[in-house]
Design a protein around this motif. Structure first.
Motif, PDB file in Angstrom:
ATOM      1  N   VAL A 107       5.850 -46.835  95.792  1.00  0.00           N
ATOM      2  CA  VAL A 107       5.366 -47.260  94.332  1.00  0.00           C
ATOM      3  C   VAL A 107       6.305 -48.060  93.561  1.00  0.00           C
ATOM      4  CG1 VAL A 107       4.539 -45.444  92.133  1.00  0.00           C
ATOM      5  CG2 VAL A 107       3.948 -44.132  93.790  1.00  0.00           C
ATOM      6  N   VAL A 108       7.043 -48.039  93.564  1.00  0.00           N
ATOM      7  CA  VAL A 108       7.676 -49.007  93.563  1.00  0.00           C
ATOM      8  C   VAL A 108       7.287 -50.790  93.681  1.00  0.00           C
ATOM      9  CG1 VAL A 108      10.095 -50.466  92.495  1.00  0.00           C
ATOM     10  CG2 VAL A 108       9.404 -48.017  92.877  1.00  0.00           C
TER      11      VAL A 108
ATOM     12  N   PHE B 156       8.974 -48.545  82.594  1.00  0.00           N
ATOM     13  CA  PHE B 156       7.040 -48.283  83.302  1.00  0.00           C
ATOM     14  C   PHE B 156       7.114 -47.083  84.584  1.00  0.00           C
ATOM     15  CE2 PHE B 156       4.128 -49.251  86.178  1.00  0.00           C
ATOM     16  CZ  PHE B 156       2.748 -49.358  84.960  1.00  0.00           C
ATOM     17  N   LEU B 157       7.908 -47.655  84.363  1.00  0.00           N
ATOM     18  CA  LEU B 157       7.741 -46.342  85.960  1.00  0.00           C
ATOM     19  C   LEU B 157       7.926 -45.363  85.153  1.00  0.00           C
ATOM     20  CD1 LEU B 157       9.269 -48.166  88.853  1.00  0.00           C
ATOM     21  CD2 LEU B 157       6.352 -47.502  88.883  1.00  0.00           C
ATOM     22  N   VAL B 158       8.846 -44.463  84.535  1.00  0.00           N
ATOM     23  CA  VAL B 158       8.896 -43.105  83.502  1.00  0.00           C
ATOM     24  C   VAL B 158       7.891 -42.889  83.603  1.00  0.00           C
ATOM     25  CG1 VAL B 158       9.975 -42.278  81.953  1.00  0.00           C
ATOM     26  CG2 VAL B 158      11.011 -43.405  83.779  1.00  0.00           C
TER      27      VAL B 158
ATOM     28  N   PRO C  28      13.353 -36.934  96.772  1.00  0.00           N
ATOM     29  CA  PRO C  28      11.725 -37.388  96.844  1.00  0.00           C
ATOM     30  C   PRO C  28      11.692 -37.745  95.030  1.00  0.00           C
ATOM     31  CG  PRO C  28      12.822 -35.342  97.230  1.00  0.00           C
ATOM     32  CD  PRO C  28      13.794 -35.847  97.341  1.00  0.00           C
ATOM     33  N   GLY C  29      10.584 -38.591  94.881  1.00  0.00           N
ATOM     34  CA  GLY C  29      10.170 -39.360  93.623  1.00  0.00           C
ATOM     35  C   GLY C  29      11.210 -40.735  93.245  1.00  0.00           C
ATOM     36  N   HIS C  30      12.360 -40.632  93.987  1.00  0.00           N
ATOM     37  CA  HIS C  30      12.904 -41.365  93.484  1.00  0.00           C
ATOM     38  C   HIS C  30      13.340 -42.547  94.575  1.00  0.00           C
ATOM     39  CE1 HIS C  30      14.234 -40.222  90.042  1.00  0.00           C
ATOM     40  NE2 HIS C  30      14.322 -38.242  89.949  1.00  0.00           N
ATOM     41  N   SER C  31      13.977 -44.138  94.128  1.00  0.00           N
ATOM     42  CA  SER C  31      14.121 -44.807  95.064  1.00  0.00           C
ATOM     43  C   SER C  31      15.294 -46.209  94.920  1.00  0.00           C
ATOM     44  CB  SER C  31      12.986 -45.718  95.889  1.00  0.00           C
ATOM     45  OG  SER C  31      11.672 -46.475  94.789  1.00  0.00           O
ATOM     46  N   VAL C  32      15.728 -46.525  95.783  1.00  0.00           N
ATOM     47  CA  VAL C  32      16.738 -47.676  95.212  1.00  0.00           C
ATOM     48  C   VAL C  32      15.536 -48.981  95.564  1.00  0.00           C
ATOM     49  CG1 VAL C  32      18.022 -48.285  97.416  1.00  0.00           C
ATOM     50  CG2 VAL C  32      18.766 -48.690  95.174  1.00  0.00           C
ATOM     51  N   LEU C  33      15.679 -49.888  94.376  1.00  0.00           N
ATOM     52  CA  LEU C  33      15.292 -51.591  94.921  1.00  0.00           C
ATOM     53  C   LEU C  33      16.513 -52.350  95.458  1.00  0.00           C
ATOM     54  CD1 LEU C  33      12.364 -53.258  92.541  1.00  0.00           C
ATOM     55  CD2 LEU C  33      14.801 -54.155  93.348  1.00  0.00           C
ATOM     56  N   ILE C  34      16.696 -53.354  96.411  1.00  0.00           N
ATOM     57  CA  ILE C  34      17.986 -54.029  96.399  1.00  0.00           C
ATOM     58  C   ILE C  34      16.768 -55.366  96.330  1.00  0.00           C
ATOM     59  CG2 ILE C  34      19.622 -55.071  97.871  1.00  0.00           C
ATOM     60  CD1 ILE C  34      19.485 -51.776  99.136  1.00  0.00           C
ATOM     61  N   TYR C  35      18.137 -55.499  94.805  1.00  0.00           N
ATOM     62  CA  TYR C  35      17.051 -57.248  94.822  1.00  0.00           C
ATOM     63  C   TYR C  35      18.141 -58.424  95.180  1.00  0.00           C
ATOM     64  CZ  TYR C  35      15.055 -61.121  92.132  1.00  0.00           C
ATOM     65  OH  TYR C  35      14.551 -62.535  91.740  1.00  0.00           O
ATOM     66  N   VAL C  36      17.991 -59.394  96.022  1.00  0.00           N
ATOM     67  CA  VAL C  36      19.336 -60.500  96.232  1.00  0.00           C
ATOM     68  C   VAL C  36      18.473 -61.860  95.897  1.00  0.00           C
ATOM     69  CG1 VAL C  36      20.691 -61.231  98.414  1.00  0.00           C
ATOM     70  CG2 VAL C  36      20.445 -58.575  98.308  1.00  0.00           C
ATOM     71  N   TYR C  37      19.093 -62.467  95.279  1.00  0.00           N
ATOM     72  CA  TYR C  37      18.325 -64.046  95.234  1.00  0.00           C
ATOM     73  C   TYR C  37      20.117 -64.981  95.100  1.00  0.00           C
ATOM     74  CZ  TYR C  37      20.664 -63.628  89.974  1.00  0.00           C
ATOM     75  OH  TYR C  37      20.937 -63.968  89.112  1.00  0.00           O
ATOM     76  N   THR C  38      19.091 -66.167  95.840  1.00  0.00           N
ATOM     77  CA  THR C  38      20.113 -67.576  95.614  1.00  0.00           C
ATOM     78  C   THR C  38      19.544 -68.763  94.910  1.00  0.00           C
ATOM     79  OG1 THR C  38      20.909 -67.065  97.974  1.00  0.00           O
ATOM     80  CG2 THR C  38      21.378 -69.413  97.051  1.00  0.00           C
TER      81      THR C  38
ATOM     82  N   ASP D 135      17.705 -48.046  90.360  1.00  0.00           N
ATOM     83  CA  ASP D 135      17.795 -47.163  90.784  1.00  0.00           C
ATOM     84  C   ASP D 135      16.405 -46.963  90.094  1.00  0.00           C
ATOM     85  OD1 ASP D 135      19.600 -45.776  92.207  1.00  0.00           O
ATOM     86  OD2 ASP D 135      21.286 -45.631  90.882  1.00  0.00           O
ATOM     87  N   MET D 136      15.613 -46.491  90.841  1.00  0.00           N
ATOM     88  CA  MET D 136      13.932 -46.467  90.730  1.00  0.00           C
ATOM     89  C   MET D 136      13.255 -44.832  90.484  1.00  0.00           C
ATOM     90  SD  MET D 136      13.114 -49.096  89.624  1.00  0.00           S
ATOM     91  CE  MET D 136      13.300 -50.769  89.577  1.00  0.00           C
TER      92      MET D 136
END
Length: 168
Positions: A16-17, A147-149, A103-113, A9-10
């Motif tokens: 912006v993220v 940092f974003l806060v 408003p003002g919030h987002s989710v970042l979904i990070y997937v890696y292999t 959660d960002m």
């Protein structure tokens, strides 16, 4: 092979993220995993086909990786894969998806292999590499969140002075 998916959660909108991660002018201010990242050729951020050179940060500064971006659709998704090999990785690929949640919030979904190597030592290395990479990923995005806060407004002001036609 290790595969992991995280959702973070960002405290800022997806655009912006996205920019805080992919524009190296911002990323250098918070990224604890990468001490130095640059787009080969000098662009301010990646684009489809761009190659980047990434040197580890902190105690990981001895690690480096070259990547190629296979997707870059601002502010929704970006994906890259490692070019060649870089100990302890034989293979590495990751994607980031961004979605506004309110408003003002987002989710970042990070997937890696990741696949550790050399092959003869994979059974020993891969569990350790996977554990360290997962822990560093969580720390990294916690630093981004912090940092974003306090600095998201700076990214927004920067976006206003750099219209999208000036950004890849």
């Amino acid at each position: 092979m290790a595969h992991q998916r995280f959702e973070f959660d960002m405290p800022a909108p997806a655009d912006v993220v996205f920019d805080a991660f992919h524009y190296h002018v911002w990323r250098a201010r918070w990224d604890s995993l990468v001490g130095n990242a640059r787009v080969v050729g000098g662009a301010p951020c990646p684009f489809v086909g761009a190659e980047t050179e990434n040197v580890g940060g902190g105690w990981l500064r001895g690690l480096s990786m070259r990547t190629r971006f296979v997707s870059f659709d601002r502010p929704h998704v970006a994906a890259a894969s490692m070019i060649g090999r870089s100990f302890p990785f034989n293979r590495w690929a990751a994607s980031m998806r961004h979605r506004d949640t309110q408003p003002g919030h987002s989710v970042l979904i990070y997937v890696y292999t990741i696949e550790a190597g050399p092959k003869a030592l994979r059974w020993l290395l891969e569990p350790v590499v996977a554990r360290v990479f997962a822990r560093q990923t969580q720390r990294r995005f916690a630093r981004m969140r912090a940092f974003l806060v306090t600095h998201a407004h700076e990214v927004v002001a920067w976006q206003r002075t750099h219209p999208e036609q000036e950004r890849p």
